[in-house]
Write an enzyme that holds these catalytic residues in place. Structure first.
Site, PDB file in Angstrom:
ATOM      1  N   CYS A  72       0.859  -1.180   0.000  1.00  0.00           N
ATOM      2  CA  CYS A  72       0.000   0.000   0.000  1.00  0.00           C
ATOM      3  C   CYS A  72       0.898   1.233   0.000  1.00  0.00           C
ATOM      4  O   CYS A  72       1.735   1.384   0.905  1.00  0.00           O
ATOM      5  CB  CYS A  72      -0.862  -0.039   1.261  1.00  0.00           C
ATOM      6  SG  CYS A  72      -1.861   1.434   1.509  1.00  0.00           S
ATOM      7  N   CYS A 188      -0.976   3.978  -6.599  1.00  0.00           N
ATOM      8  CA  CYS A 188      -1.802   3.335  -5.574  1.00  0.00           C
ATOM      9  C   CYS A 188      -2.003   1.904  -6.057  1.00  0.00           C
ATOM     10  O   CYS A 188      -2.252   1.685  -7.256  1.00  0.00           O
ATOM     11  CB  CYS A 188      -3.146   4.056  -5.467  1.00  0.00           C
ATOM     12  SG  CYS A 188      -4.406   3.141  -4.542  1.00  0.00           S
TER      13      CYS A 188
END
Ligand code: DGL
Length: 266
Positions: A72, A188
């Site tokens: 992440c 992302c």
């Protein structure tokens, strides 16, 4: 056999798990989707640090992991320093937007960056950007666009909102770009699952760059296994703090995995 923990705010980190499975078939992976607390992108540093610490503690005590992959960008940007300080004996690999590879290949030197607000506002991202802007072989210009809501739409499988947000953010990139963009960084881990939509909107002359394979190679180096392919492949274990069925479905749809995810009450 080595065991590696992998976590993300939700299903996005499956894009990193896909690369890890391809690069390290002889390693056992335990994946945690923190879907009950997704999205991370608009949360505070304290909240993301607390979630990252809690998941890491669970992975260590329950699965005795040999290494951790923070799949992440937002958690890497905001919590990896704290994780490393709390777990100095655990090798931890993070992900960060692929600015460096993009700067190495872009011809026009105008590079779009799509990421969460948390990642783009972080000191870690500012440092990376400034460093590249001052050291790249020829001047490079990054056009950064926070994509509020996009990870959430991908998380929920809401294709209509996903399409509308991709249109809005691609338009916003174009409005800011002073010249031709030939590269867009997917900053992302959820966004590779919207790559088809983005590629269609951006056209064939724009390359999309993500970090999955680079992270997998770094993990292989960190694990220090002489031949990571020299063992039988095992299926990853999947856990979700939200709906395990949604994680199983995403893993089957995107990775072809037929693994039943379990509920994690952490
Ligand atoms: N997939 C995550 C990232 O790479 C987080 C997205 C979110 O939860 O907002 O940044």
């Amino acid at each position: 056999m080595k065991t590696v923990g992998v976590f993300d705010s939700g299903v996005g980190g499956l894009s990193v798990l896909r690369a890890l499975l391809a690069e390290l078939p002889g390693v056992r992976f335990v994946y945690v989707a923190d879907s009950a607390h997704a999205p991370y992108g608009e949360r505070t540093v304290a909240e993301i640090t607390e979630r990252s610490e809690s998941i890491t503690a669970w992975l260590r005590s329950t699965h005795h992991i040999d290494a951790l992959v923070v799949a992440c960008n937002t958690a890497t940007a905001l919590a990896i320093d704290s994780l490393r300080a709390t777990h100095p004996d655990l090798p931890i690999v993070g992900v960060e937007p692929a600015l460096k590879p993009a700067a190495a290949t872009s011809q026009t030197r105008h590079i779009g960056v799509l990421a969460t607000r948390g990642t783009l506002n972080s000191e870690r991202f500012a440092r990376l950007r400034t460093q590249l802007e001052s050291t790249a072989s020829s001047p490079v210009h990054f056009i950064c666009q926070p994509c509020d809501g996009l990870a959430d739409a991908i998380e929920r499988g809401d294709l209509q909102t996903q399409q509308a947000l991709c249109e809005r953010y691609v338009q916003a990139l174009r409005n800011q770009a002073p010249g031709d963009m030939d590269t867009v960084v997917l900053g992302c881990t959820h966004y590779p699952f919207a790559a088809d939509v983005l590629a269609q909107l951006l056209g064939p002359d724009v390359a999309l760059v993500d970090t999955g394979t680079a992270v997998a190679r770094r993990t292989r180096d960190v694990l220090n296994v002489s031949d990571p392919t020299n063992t039988n492949a095992t299926s990853p274990m999947l856990f979700s703090t939200g709906d395990p069925a949604a994680l199983s479905q995403a893993a089957e749809r995107w990775l072809g995995l037929r693994t039943r995810a379990e509920k994690l009450a952490a």
